[in-house]
Design a protein around this motif. Structure first.
Motif, short mmCIF file in Angstrom:
data_model
loop_
_atom_site.label_atom_id
_atom_site.label_comp_id
_atom_site.label_asym_id
_atom_site.label_seq_id
_atom_site.Cartn_x
_atom_site.Cartn_y
_atom_site.Cartn_z
N LYS A 1 -3.25 5.27 0.04
CA LYS A 1 -2.14 4.31 -0.59
C LYS A 1 -2.49 2.80 -0.27
N TYR A 2 -2.49 2.12 -1.69
CA TYR A 2 -2.77 0.90 -1.63
C TYR A 2 -1.45 0.06 -2.11
N GLY A 3 -1.56 -1.43 -1.86
CA GLY A 3 -0.27 -2.11 -2.42
C GLY A 3 0.07 -1.70 -3.66
N LYS A 4 1.29 -2.33 -3.96
CA LYS A 4 1.96 -2.11 -5.04
C LYS A 4 1.42 -2.81 -6.46
N GLY A 5 0.31 -3.60 -6.22
CA GLY A 5 -0.08 -4.38 -7.26
C GLY A 5 0.78 -5.79 -7.85
N GLU A 6 1.52 -6.12 -6.53
CA GLU A 6 2.15 -7.35 -6.57
C GLU A 6 1.26 -8.63 -5.76
N PRO A 7 0.62 -9.58 -6.43
CA PRO A 7 -0.34 -10.56 -5.74
C PRO A 7 0.26 -11.31 -4.72
N LEU A 8 1.73 -11.43 -4.63
CA LEU A 8 2.26 -12.25 -3.53
C LEU A 8 3.42 -11.51 -2.83
N ASP A 9 3.49 -10.33 -3.17
CA ASP A 9 4.68 -9.62 -2.82
C ASP A 9 4.52 -8.25 -1.99
N ASN A 10 3.07 -7.85 -1.98
CA ASN A 10 2.99 -6.41 -1.46
C ASN A 10 3.59 -6.21 -0.04
N LEU A 11 3.41 -7.34 0.76
CA LEU A 11 3.80 -7.39 2.09
C LEU A 11 5.24 -6.87 2.41
N ARG A 12 6.13 -7.08 1.38
CA ARG A 12 7.62 -6.63 1.52
C ARG A 12 7.81 -5.23 1.43
N ALA A 13 6.86 -4.42 1.22
CA ALA A 13 6.97 -3.03 1.14
C ALA A 13 6.18 -2.31 2.00
N THR A 14 5.75 -2.87 3.12
CA THR A 14 4.88 -2.22 3.86
C THR A 14 5.60 -0.89 4.71
N GLY A 15 7.06 -0.94 4.66
CA GLY A 15 7.74 -0.02 5.18
C GLY A 15 7.51 1.32 4.55
N ASP A 16 7.08 1.39 3.28
CA ASP A 16 6.77 2.47 2.62
C ASP A 16 5.69 3.40 3.20
N TYR A 17 4.80 2.88 3.81
CA TYR A 17 3.81 3.75 4.65
C TYR A 17 4.47 4.39 5.63
N GLY A 18 5.25 3.89 6.53
CA GLY A 18 6.07 4.86 7.30
C GLY A 18 6.78 5.97 6.60
N ALA A 19 7.42 5.66 5.66
CA ALA A 19 8.14 6.73 4.61
C ALA A 19 7.19 7.88 4.14
N ALA A 20 5.89 7.30 3.92
CA ALA A 20 4.96 8.18 3.41
C ALA A 20 4.71 9.31 4.71
N ILE A 21 4.58 8.78 5.71
CA ILE A 21 4.05 9.73 6.57
C ILE A 21 5.31 10.71 7.13
N ALA A 22 6.65 10.06 7.09
CA ALA A 22 7.72 10.86 7.33
C ALA A 22 7.81 11.98 6.22
#
Length: 475
Positions: A244-265
């Motif tokens: 899983k890579y960032g969502k393709g937002e050059p300056l804003d991917n770090l807002r979605a890092t919580g998605d990685y925890g959701a993926a594991i869950a």
């Protein structure tokens, strides 16, 4: 006379005691007024998911014929030192066995006979090798006999070729052109997951750990593919691997890092439903992550700034807190990696080997040559501050503070449960937002901002500038 003389000192004593009491109350009132309210908390007694030696890692890229990596190029000694400085990590490496060769299975460099040299180099930097098994011509056209020969190559004879190697991933992103059905059931040059897994286990006297399916991402449109794999391969799989890579937002991917925890869950819930009695023993690993899956000029402000230090440290925190393992991609390939390859490609500094912001994001957790390694178990940590994140471990105690804001510094007032008083050391990964400044703070080691300082009354105060990471190791 005597009574009068004796009563006077008594009055003086009483007055002194009263004055001292009043002064103490006044001081306490001042302290109460001066002490800011807690805006974050860590509870070292609220134990969460355990970690392990497999919790953190990266990838040894084998694309580096013209560049440098662990075994190639004029900078290979410096490369090894830099990666060794990160501390013990898992190192994924794509290798194949075909026509008597054991070499790179990466798409662009498929061949060579360097498998032994790579495995020895990984162990020389105290790493755990994890082989992504490649096929005859690509990532997934794997013959069971070749996969078994690869296992024997490293594990026969007491590991004289750099082995033993006990951790393997079968194939790589079969949903990216190859096809999930032939990956599972055979076809397109593959013998199918079950036949490959069975042959590999039969080739080893020691138990192996086998991972799959390494799909290109976790997202709702991939749910059906994951479920198809679970239904077909739950008896053969020890580790569920996904990318899983960032969502393709050059300056804003770090807002979605919580998605990685959701993926594991989500994956954990599916494993619990699909794997039966084996489910508790099945691990989940994020086999590849990065700010983005490719580089372009518009990404300079992410890959070459402390946005990626923040992104990497945050993403790892969410994965570990959810109970997964996090493996960054990779040790080169330009800005997508941990170190610049010296080529000058992709806006890199020509002829220089620099540790990139992602490298420092990994080191925030691995500790390495600078701070403390993550502890044995994640513990409860939270904050009410906007754009702030707090993660923590126990045994040993480590706190990771992350400020994702683009403009606001934060003073974090931590309320600590289970750590009343002691000493702490702290480090700050400095902010560097100019992607053209290769001497900037984003390319430098963390600055030590406290060294054995005291904390008391279960409180700790730390300044976290915007777009930076601060660590505290507590004793």
């Amino acid at each position: 006379m005597h009574a009068h003389v004796r009563s006077r000192p008594l009055n003086i004593v009483v007055s002194a005691v009263a004055a001292a009491a009043i002064a103490a109350l006044a001081f306490a009132a001042q302290v109460a007024i001066a002490a800011p309210a807690a805006n974050a908390s860590v509870d070292f007694g609220a134990r969460g998911r355990p970690t392990s030696a497999y919790s953190l890692g990266s990838t040894v890229s084998t694309f580096a014929d013209g560049g440098s990596n662990l075994i190639k190029g004029p900078a290979r000694a410096q490369w090894r030192q830099y990666l060794h400085d990160l501390g013990p990590l898992v190192w994924r490496i794509p290798l194949f066995h075909h026509d008597g060769q054991v070499g790179s299975a990466a798409g662009g460099i498929h061949g060579g006979n360097e498998g032994e040299a790579y495995i020895r180099a990984i162990k020389d930097i105290d790493g755990i090798p994890m082989i992504a098994v490649g096929g005859s011509t690509g990532d997934n056209d794997i013959r069971a006999a070749d996969a078994a020969a690869l296992v024997r190559y490293f594990n026969d004879g007491g590991g004289q070729r750099g082995g033993p190697v006990l951790d393997y991933i079968v194939g790589n992103e079969p949903d990216n052109g190859f096809g999930l059905d032939p990956y599972l059931n055979g076809g397109n040059g593959s013998d199918g997951f079950h036949a490959i897994a069975a042959a590999m286990r039969a080739a080893s006297a020691q138990p192996l750990s086998l991972a799959g399916p390494s799909l290109v991402t976790w997202a709702d449109y991939k749910y059906a593919d994951f479920r198809k794999f679970f239904a077909a391969a739950h008896a053969d799989t020890d580790v569920v691997d996904f990318h899983k890579y960032g969502k393709g937002e050059p300056l804003d991917n770090l807002r979605a890092t919580g998605d990685y925890g959701a993926a594991i869950a989500w994956l954990r819930a599916e494993i619990d439903r699909s794997f039966g009695a084996r489910a508790p023993g099945i691990a989940i690993q994020l086999g590849e992550f990065n700010y983005n899956s490719w580089y372009g000029a518009q990404w300079r402000g992410a890959f070459y700034t402390s946005r990626n230090t923040v992104h990497t440290a945050s993403l790892i925190g969410h994965v570990l807190r959810a109970g997964g393992n996090a493996y960054q991609y990779s040790d080169n390939n330009g800005p997508l990696g941990l170190i610049t390859d010296g080529s000058g490609n992709n806006d890199q500094p020509n002829g220089r080997q620099l540790r990139l912001p992602a490298y420092w994001g990994v080191s925030a957790w691995s500790g390495g040559a600078w701070s403390r390694r993550y502890g044995e178990v994640m513990v409860a940590a939270a904050t009410q501050l906007p754009d702030m994140e707090v993660f923590a471990t126990e045994r040993p105690r480590k706190i990771v503070l992350i400020n994702k804001s683009e403009s606001v510094d934060r003073q974090v007032e931590l309320a600590l449960t289970g750590a009343v008083a002691g000493r702490y050391s702290a480090w700050r990964y400095g902010r560097g937002m100019n992607p053209a400044d290769f001497a900037g703070a984003q390319f430098q080691p963390p600055q030590r901002i406290a060294d054995g300082a005291a904390y008391a009354q279960g409180r700790l105060s730390l300044a976290v500038p915007w777009m930076s990471v601060v660590l505290a190791d507590l004793d």
